[in-house]
Design a protein around this motif. Structure first.
Motif, short mmCIF file in Angstrom:
data_model
loop_
_atom_site.label_atom_id
_atom_site.label_comp_id
_atom_site.label_asym_id
_atom_site.label_seq_id
_atom_site.Cartn_x
_atom_site.Cartn_y
_atom_site.Cartn_z
N GLU A 3 -40.96 4.44 9.85
CA GLU A 3 -42.20 4.01 9.20
C GLU A 3 -41.89 3.08 8.03
OE1 GLU A 3 -45.46 6.53 8.43
OE2 GLU A 3 -45.01 7.91 10.08
N LEU A 4 -42.79 2.13 7.85
CA LEU A 4 -42.68 1.12 6.81
C LEU A 4 -43.75 1.32 5.75
CD1 LEU A 4 -42.34 -1.98 9.17
CD2 LEU A 4 -40.47 -0.89 7.92
N LEU A 5 -43.43 0.91 4.53
CA LEU A 5 -44.40 0.86 3.44
C LEU A 5 -44.08 -0.35 2.59
CD1 LEU A 5 -46.67 2.05 1.63
CD2 LEU A 5 -44.90 3.42 0.49
N GLY A 6 -45.06 -1.18 2.34
CA GLY A 6 -44.86 -2.38 1.53
C GLY A 6 -46.00 -2.61 0.58
N ILE A 29 -43.24 16.43 7.50
CA ILE A 29 -44.37 16.41 8.44
C ILE A 29 -44.19 15.31 9.48
CG2 ILE A 29 -45.98 17.36 6.75
CD1 ILE A 29 -47.07 14.55 6.31
N GLY A 30 -43.03 14.67 9.47
CA GLY A 30 -42.71 13.64 10.45
C GLY A 30 -41.25 13.74 10.83
N PRO A 31 -40.84 13.12 11.96
CA PRO A 31 -39.47 13.27 12.47
C PRO A 31 -38.48 12.28 11.88
CG PRO A 31 -40.77 12.00 14.02
CD PRO A 31 -41.71 12.37 12.89
N HIS A 32 -38.88 11.54 10.85
CA HIS A 32 -38.04 10.45 10.33
C HIS A 32 -37.07 10.99 9.29
CE1 HIS A 32 -42.31 9.37 11.02
NE2 HIS A 32 -41.75 8.59 11.94
N ALA A 33 -36.05 11.70 9.77
CA ALA A 33 -35.19 12.48 8.87
C ALA A 33 -33.80 11.89 8.70
CB ALA A 33 -35.08 13.91 9.40
N ASP A 34 -33.59 10.63 9.07
CA ASP A 34 -32.24 10.07 9.06
C ASP A 34 -31.98 9.09 7.92
OD1 ASP A 34 -31.27 11.42 11.40
OD2 ASP A 34 -32.59 10.13 12.58
N GLY A 35 -32.88 9.04 6.96
CA GLY A 35 -32.64 8.18 5.82
C GLY A 35 -33.92 7.65 5.21
N TRP A 36 -33.82 7.20 3.98
CA TRP A 36 -34.95 6.58 3.29
C TRP A 36 -34.40 5.47 2.40
CZ3 TRP A 36 -35.15 6.15 -1.99
CH2 TRP A 36 -34.24 6.95 -2.72
N GLY A 37 -35.27 4.51 2.10
CA GLY A 37 -34.88 3.43 1.21
C GLY A 37 -36.08 2.85 0.50
N LEU A 38 -35.82 2.31 -0.69
CA LEU A 38 -36.90 1.80 -1.54
C LEU A 38 -36.37 0.62 -2.34
CD1 LEU A 38 -39.80 2.42 -2.60
CD2 LEU A 38 -38.74 4.01 -4.22
N ALA A 39 -37.05 -0.51 -2.25
CA ALA A 39 -36.66 -1.70 -3.01
C ALA A 39 -37.82 -2.13 -3.91
CB ALA A 39 -36.29 -2.85 -2.07
N VAL A 74 -42.85 -4.31 -3.33
CA VAL A 74 -42.06 -3.14 -2.96
C VAL A 74 -41.91 -3.12 -1.44
CG1 VAL A 74 -41.95 -0.60 -2.96
CG2 VAL A 74 -42.89 -1.82 -4.95
N ILE A 75 -40.73 -2.75 -0.98
CA ILE A 75 -40.48 -2.54 0.44
C ILE A 75 -39.81 -1.17 0.58
CG2 ILE A 75 -39.17 -3.28 2.48
CD1 ILE A 75 -39.47 -6.15 1.53
N ALA A 76 -40.41 -0.27 1.39
CA ALA A 76 -39.88 1.07 1.57
C ALA A 76 -39.79 1.40 3.05
CB ALA A 76 -40.74 2.09 0.85
N HIS A 77 -38.95 2.39 3.38
CA HIS A 77 -38.68 2.71 4.79
C HIS A 77 -38.22 4.16 4.89
CE1 HIS A 77 -36.22 2.70 8.54
NE2 HIS A 77 -37.04 1.75 8.94
N ILE A 78 -38.67 4.85 5.92
CA ILE A 78 -38.10 6.14 6.30
C ILE A 78 -37.63 6.00 7.75
CG2 ILE A 78 -39.21 7.69 4.67
CD1 ILE A 78 -41.42 8.18 6.66
N ARG A 79 -36.43 6.54 8.02
CA ARG A 79 -35.72 6.20 9.25
C ARG A 79 -35.62 7.37 10.23
NH1 ARG A 79 -29.76 5.83 10.56
NH2 ARG A 79 -29.65 4.40 12.35
N LYS A 80 -35.85 7.06 11.49
CA LYS A 80 -35.50 7.92 12.61
C LYS A 80 -34.48 7.16 13.43
CE LYS A 80 -35.78 11.11 15.87
NZ LYS A 80 -35.14 12.42 15.68
N ALA A 81 -33.23 7.62 13.45
CA ALA A 81 -32.15 6.89 14.12
C ALA A 81 -32.45 6.76 15.61
CB ALA A 81 -30.83 7.61 13.91
N ASN A 82 -32.40 5.53 16.09
CA ASN A 82 -32.64 5.27 17.51
C ASN A 82 -31.91 4.00 17.90
OD1 ASN A 82 -33.58 5.13 20.11
ND2 ASN A 82 -35.73 5.42 19.57
N PRO A 83 -30.91 4.06 18.79
CA PRO A 83 -30.46 5.27 19.47
C PRO A 83 -29.76 6.23 18.52
CG PRO A 83 -29.00 3.46 19.97
CD PRO A 83 -30.14 2.87 19.20
N PRO A 84 -29.74 7.54 18.87
CA PRO A 84 -29.14 8.53 17.97
C PRO A 84 -27.69 8.25 17.64
CG PRO A 84 -30.45 9.61 19.68
CD PRO A 84 -30.35 8.16 20.06
N GLY A 85 -26.98 7.51 18.50
CA GLY A 85 -25.58 7.19 18.25
C GLY A 85 -25.38 6.33 17.02
N VAL A 86 -26.41 5.56 16.65
CA VAL A 86 -26.35 4.79 15.40
C VAL A 86 -26.87 5.72 14.31
CG1 VAL A 86 -27.05 2.69 14.22
CG2 VAL A 86 -26.76 2.67 16.70
#
Length: 267
Positions: A3-6, A29-39, A74-86
């Protein structure tokens, strides 16, 4: 999906409320559990914070959420790794940043782009393993000659002409929603699903104007669902360009979106 937020604003604004609503989607409450970032941009420079852990578990993000940092972009992101290997790694965590002409350029992407490594970035090379960063490098290569010595966009129409063939090439790979900003202009590409919310108010005698971008609405306000294959350029909270991008939204992306609306998720 990720998911993106800007945000693009006329004057610096705090993003605390939006971050409070955005943060739980990162693993709670969402499956995006592989990282977050905020600029957060401060003029030409972006303050970049990110971790390869769930946003909902991050003490750093919880601190930033209440720190009342203000910015006009502002640019923000929460990550769900896909493919999981990355998998989880700082280098694979969005947003990504490059310096051009003494100015930060920041990028975050939602989607998966199989086969993108067949296209050679050129002078910009990825530091991680994600297809998202590869796409960032391709976009930066395309507009490199459109960027001035101060890292700004010289001619917007020329920049759009340089972006169009790259986006047309990447779109059919699957899903290519992205935010790309340099502290002055924010490029917003809706390939399958992005929403826009505009706010206007008067603060301390100044007319504030704010545009928020999110993958899914964060509130009950009147968010506008952007048409697929739409590229917006925002400046100071206002849309200064809106164009259609080449190529149809991928059937895979649309099938995924319909499944998600029915409560079935595959990422």
């Amino acid at each position: 999906m990720c998911e993106l937020l800007g945000m693009s604003a006329r004057y610096p604004s705090a993003l605390d409320t939006s971050l409070e609503l955005f943060r739980p989607r990162g693993g709670e409450i969402g499956p995006h559990a592989d990282g977050w970032g905020l600029a957060f941009f401060e003029g030409r420079t972006a303050r970049l914070y990110k971790e390869p852990i769930p946003a909902c578990e991050s003490r750093c993000l919880a601190f930033l959420q209440g720190y009342e940092l203000q910015s006009d972009m502002v640019i923000a992101h929460i990550r769900k790794a896909n493919p999981p290997g990355v998998g989880r790694a700082y280098a694979n965590t969005h947003p990504f940043e490059r310096e051009v002409g003494g100015r930060s350029w920041v990028f975050a992407h939602n989607g998966v782009l199989p086969g993108i490594q067949a296209y050679t970035p050129g002078r910009y090379l990825p530091m991680g393993d994600s297809d998202s960063e590869w796409a960032f490098c391709l976009l930066m290569e395309a507009i490199h000659d459109c960027i001035s010595h101060y890292g700004k966009i010289g001619d917007i129409q020329q920049t759009l002409a340089c972006l169009a063939p790259v986006i047309a090439t990447i779109n059919p790979l699957d899903e290519f929603n992205f935010l790309l900003g340099n502290g002055e202009h924010l490029f917003v590409h809706a390939h399958s699903e992005l929403h826009l919310l505009r706010r206007e108010c008067r603060i301390d005698g100044c007319d504030q104007r704010v545009a928020l971008i999110a993958t899914k609405p964060l509130s009950e306000e009147a968010w506008q669902c952007l048409l697929p294959n739409t590229l917006l350029i925002l400046k100071e909270g206002e849309i200064v360009q809106e164009v259609r991008t080449p190529g149809a939204a991928s059937p895979i992306a649309w099938q995924r979106r319909r499944a998600q609306e029915q409560g079935v998720t595959d990422r």
